[in-house]
Design a protein around this motif. Structure first.
Motif, PDB file in Angstrom:
ATOM      1  N   ARG A  20       0.865  -1.186   0.000  1.00 56.89           N
ATOM      2  CA  ARG A  20       0.000   0.000   0.000  1.00 56.89           C
ATOM      3  C   ARG A  20       0.898   1.231   0.000  1.00 56.89           C
ATOM      4  O   ARG A  20       2.064   1.146   0.382  1.00 56.89           O
ATOM      5  CB  ARG A  20      -0.859   0.018   1.274  1.00 56.89           C
ATOM      6  CG  ARG A  20      -1.688  -1.227   1.566  1.00 56.89           C
ATOM      7  CD  ARG A  20      -2.844  -1.389   0.603  1.00 56.89           C
ATOM      8  NE  ARG A  20      -3.587  -0.168   0.425  1.00 56.89           N
ATOM      9  CZ  ARG A  20      -4.627   0.215   1.170  1.00 56.89           C
ATOM     10  NH1 ARG A  20      -5.078  -0.553   2.137  1.00 56.89           N
ATOM     11  NH2 ARG A  20      -5.243   1.358   0.923  1.00 56.89           N
ATOM     12  N   ASP A  22       1.041   3.451   2.125  1.00 57.66           N
ATOM     13  CA  ASP A  22       1.503   3.724   3.482  1.00 57.66           C
ATOM     14  C   ASP A  22       2.321   2.589   4.096  1.00 57.66           C
ATOM     15  O   ASP A  22       2.639   2.635   5.275  1.00 57.66           O
ATOM     16  CB  ASP A  22       0.310   4.059   4.385  1.00 57.66           C
ATOM     17  CG  ASP A  22      -0.697   2.929   4.464  1.00 57.66           C
ATOM     18  OD1 ASP A  22      -0.614   1.979   3.660  1.00 57.66           O
ATOM     19  OD2 ASP A  22      -1.580   2.987   5.335  1.00 57.66           O
ATOM     20  N   ALA A  41      -7.777  -0.779   4.820  1.00 51.45           N
ATOM     21  CA  ALA A  41      -8.405   0.473   4.388  1.00 51.45           C
ATOM     22  C   ALA A  41      -8.564   0.473   2.869  1.00 51.45           C
ATOM     23  O   ALA A  41      -7.731  -0.077   2.146  1.00 51.45           O
ATOM     24  CB  ALA A  41      -7.558   1.660   4.811  1.00 51.45           C
ATOM     25  N   PRO A  42      -9.635   1.076   2.357  1.00 51.27           N
ATOM     26  CA  PRO A  42      -9.793   1.209   0.910  1.00 51.27           C
ATOM     27  C   PRO A  42      -8.644   2.021   0.312  1.00 51.27           C
ATOM     28  O   PRO A  42      -8.024   2.830   0.995  1.00 51.27           O
ATOM     29  CB  PRO A  42     -11.112   1.956   0.755  1.00 51.27           C
ATOM     30  CG  PRO A  42     -11.832   1.764   2.040  1.00 51.27           C
ATOM     31  CD  PRO A  42     -10.771   1.641   3.091  1.00 51.27           C
ATOM     32  N   GLY A  43      -8.384   1.795  -0.968  1.00 51.87           N
ATOM     33  CA  GLY A  43      -7.338   2.539  -1.660  1.00 51.87           C
ATOM     34  C   GLY A  43      -6.526   1.636  -2.557  1.00 51.87           C
ATOM     35  O   GLY A  43      -6.802   0.449  -2.687  1.00 51.87           O
ATOM     36  N   PRO A  44      -5.493   2.180  -3.197  1.00 55.10           N
ATOM     37  CA  PRO A  44      -4.668   1.391  -4.111  1.00 55.10           C
ATOM     38  C   PRO A  44      -3.835   0.354  -3.360  1.00 55.10           C
ATOM     39  O   PRO A  44      -3.370   0.588  -2.251  1.00 55.10           O
ATOM     40  CB  PRO A  44      -3.781   2.432  -4.795  1.00 55.10           C
ATOM     41  CG  PRO A  44      -3.743   3.584  -3.852  1.00 55.10           C
ATOM     42  CD  PRO A  44      -5.050   3.571  -3.116  1.00 55.10           C
ATOM     43  N   GLU A  65      -7.659  -0.992  -7.044  1.00 54.85           N
ATOM     44  CA  GLU A  65      -8.313  -0.110  -6.088  1.00 54.85           C
ATOM     45  C   GLU A  65      -9.210  -0.966  -5.201  1.00 54.85           C
ATOM     46  O   GLU A  65     -10.116  -1.639  -5.684  1.00 54.85           O
ATOM     47  CB  GLU A  65      -9.151   0.947  -6.816  1.00 54.85           C
ATOM     48  CG  GLU A  65      -9.739   1.992  -5.932  1.00 54.85           C
ATOM     49  CD  GLU A  65      -8.713   2.954  -5.349  1.00 54.85           C
ATOM     50  OE1 GLU A  65      -8.976   3.511  -4.267  1.00 54.85           O
ATOM     51  OE2 GLU A  65      -7.643   3.162  -5.953  1.00 54.85           O
TER      52      GLU A  65
END
Length: 66
Positions: A20, A22, A41-44, A65
């Motif tokens: 991710r 992060d 968590a949602p996201g790429p 995604e």
């Protein structure tokens, strides 16, 4: 939040990394090739699978995604 359930074939012990923006978390597959990442968590993101101890032998997914 998201739970990711996956199965790798052929079955066997693999290290699975969830990359991710992060950071990265990892887990291992069970004897059936199943793995889980909970509370993501949602996201790429992308997944990288490798045989434990293997240098350079890996399979990676494109960025998706969640």
């Amino acid at each position: 939040r998201i739970r990711i359930d996956g199965w790798a074939a052929p079955a066997g012990e693999l290290t699975v990394e969830l990359h991710r923006p992060d950071g990265m978390v990892s887990t291992t597959t069970d004897e059936d090739g199943r793995f889980v990442f909970e509370d993501v968590a949602p996201g790429p993101a992308s997944l990288l699978l490798r045989t434990p101890g293997a240098d350079g032998d890996a399979v990676t997914t494109p960025i998706i995604e969640l």
